[in-house]
Design an enzyme around this catalytic site. Structure first.
Site, PDB file in Angstrom:
ATOM      1  N   CYS A   1     -38.225  16.129  49.822  1.00 11.58           N
ATOM      2  CA  CYS A   1     -38.777  15.341  50.926  1.00 11.58           C
ATOM      3  C   CYS A   1     -37.648  14.923  51.868  1.00 11.58           C
ATOM      4  O   CYS A   1     -36.884  13.996  51.573  1.00 11.58           O
ATOM      5  CB  CYS A   1     -39.504  14.104  50.406  1.00 11.58           C
TER       6      CYS A   1
ATOM      7  N   PHE B   1     -67.278  -5.700  40.625  1.00  4.18           N
ATOM      8  CA  PHE B   1     -66.304  -5.075  41.549  1.00  4.18           C
ATOM      9  C   PHE B   1     -66.507  -3.552  41.486  1.00  4.18           C
ATOM     10  O   PHE B   1     -65.565  -2.785  41.329  1.00  4.18           O
ATOM     11  CB  PHE B   1     -64.849  -5.423  41.180  1.00  4.18           C
TER      12      PHE B   1
ATOM     13  N   CYS C   1     -55.292  -2.332  38.609  1.00  2.00           N
ATOM     14  CA  CYS C   1     -54.161  -1.713  39.313  1.00  2.00           C
ATOM     15  C   CYS C   1     -52.980  -2.680  39.355  1.00  2.00           C
ATOM     16  O   CYS C   1     -51.995  -2.443  40.036  1.00  2.00           O
ATOM     17  CB  CYS C   1     -54.572  -1.295  40.726  1.00  2.00           C
TER      18      CYS C   1
ATOM     19  N   ASN D   1     -63.406  -4.085  37.489  1.00  4.13           N
ATOM     20  CA  ASN D   1     -62.347  -3.286  38.139  1.00  4.13           C
ATOM     21  C   ASN D   1     -61.936  -4.027  39.410  1.00  4.13           C
ATOM     22  O   ASN D   1     -62.243  -3.604  40.519  1.00  4.13           O
ATOM     23  CB  ASN D   1     -62.886  -1.883  38.447  1.00  4.13           C
TER      24      ASN D   1
ATOM     25  N   CYS E   1     -45.754  15.461  54.883  1.00  2.00           N
ATOM     26  CA  CYS E   1     -45.596  14.671  53.653  1.00  2.00           C
ATOM     27  C   CYS E   1     -46.092  15.484  52.456  1.00  2.00           C
ATOM     28  O   CYS E   1     -47.230  15.955  52.455  1.00  2.00           O
ATOM     29  CB  CYS E   1     -46.377  13.361  53.767  1.00  2.00           C
TER      30      CYS E   1
END
Length: 391
Positions: free
Chosen positions: A5, A249, A349, A322, A95
């Site tokens: 990259c 959620f 997360c 979640n 990308c």
């Protein structure tokens, strides 16, 4: 470096903070972090820590959020290295995280910007129209959802004039919309969405479950790992004695629909209630349930915590949560702790807030944990956990 990259090498874009770290080391570091955070809840001879689910190391993202800078004749799609300097645009069309199909789409979009006269918004001068391009791909059929975030509707006639030419070059069944964000602020999208195509959703499909992506609804950005996340939750609960369950959620219904499908194959009377604040996501979840012909499934656009705290019905046998990064929060965690549901699935997360929520779930034991590498080359990860009520 595990990915070639040039943007990272030149330090123009450092979103992938861990790009110089070998992939095996990335996974090990994430596992160490997770175990550190949940160590107070790991029970010897009871808690099963499963091996992490790995991701592809490139082309795993289904979404590009591109700041538009440069000029109308030569637009730059990517990021601003300096948020207040419109001359600091870095083009990220190459990308390596994006799907290969995006490579052909970005030049089409640059040409369209010029043809429709969509002058990039200049944050210093407070002039121009086009702020962002948001592009999402369905892995299922390669259709895309293309959203132009504009300051106003001023350029709509020109966009509509050039639209047939654009649609002819985009994949079949694609969705195009204008999002109007009039504020002079680094806000990604506004409330007004104007669809320029008849279709308003693109269809994704994980494990034979149709899922519908709409503007302004959350959808996981790593489809390969997300499909395995939902399949794992389905596998963990499919043989449990569940009559009714909640999916809080719930987003577009990924967890709830996977679990309902598996449970209803054995007992069609199993009931699912899915709760999500985003009306757009609930519309998608309802559409999926209808296509699957699932019975006894209700999705409602409500605050998950408020729904749970105010529900006077029969206690569910399973609750799936979640939540966003902030976690479910103390009031909901304490409520679920007292509710006495036999089983909980918590997908997170942010393991830090999840561990904090676990403190309030003292009536439960942690039975299964698995890390899902949803965000390679960063310190972030998704974790799926299964908790059972203490006897």
């Amino acid at each position: 470096m595990i990915l070639n990259c040039p943007h990272f090498q030149q330090q123009d874009c450092v979103s992938c903070q861990w790009l110089e770290k070998p992939y095996a080391t990335q996974l090990t570091d994430k596992e160490i972090d997770l175990k550190r955070l949940i160590s107070p809840f790991i029970l010897q001879n009871f808690t099963e820590i499963l091996p992490p689910v790995q991701s592809s190391q490139k082309q795993f993202r289904n979404k590009a959020k591109m700041v538009v800078s440069g000029s109308v004749e030569r637009p730059i799609l990517g990021i601003l290295k300096d948020q207040i300097d419109p001359q600091s645009g870095i083009d990220l069309c190459d990308c390596p995280l994006y799907p290969t199909e995006f490579e052909a789409i970005f030049p089409i979009l640059k040409d369209f910007i010029a043809r429709a006269g969509l002058v990039p918004y200049n944050i210093a001068k407070k002039k121009g129209e086009l702020k962002y391009i948001l592009l999402t791909q369905s892995r299922y059929n390669q259709s895309v959802m293309l959203r132009f975030v504009l300051r106003s509707e001023q350029k709509r006639p020109l966009v509509e004039r050039e639209l047939p030419n654009l649609l002819a070059k985009l994949p079949k069944d694609s969705v195009v919309s204008l999002n109007i964000q009039p504020q002079h602020a680094a806000i990604l999208e506004g409330e007004t969405e104007i669809f320029l195509t008849e279709k308003t959703t693109i269809e994704e499909n994980f494990n034979d479950i149709p899922l519908f992506i709409r503007p302004q609804g959350f959808f996981q950005t790593n489809p390969n790992v997300a499909s395995r996340l939902y399949a794992t939750a389905q596998n963990w609960i499919k043989d449990l004695p569940i009559q009714q369950f909640w999916d809080l959620f719930c987003g577009v219904g990924g967890f709830g629909l996977h679990c309902a499908k598996a449970l209803q194959e054995k007992n069609e009377n199993v009931q699912l209630t899915g709760i999500e604040i985003s009306a757009s996501a609930i519309a998608s979840a309802t559409q999926s349930a209808a296509q699957l012909q699932l019975k006894n499934v209700t999705f409602a656009s409500l605050d998950s915590a408020q729904f749970a705290l105010n529900d006077k019905g029969k206690s569910p046998d399973l609750v799936i949560v979640n939540p966003p990064r902030r976690g479910i929060g103390k009031p909901l965690a304490e409520f679920l702790n007292e509710l006495g549901t036999p089983y909980l699935i918590y997908s997170s997360c942010n393991a830090q807030t999840m561990a904090k929520d676990f403190e309030a779930l003292s009536n439960y034991s942690l039975q299964k944990v698995q890390l899902f590498d949803m965000f390679p080359h960063t310190s972030h990860y998704e974790v799926l956990t299964f908790l059972v009520k203490k006897s």
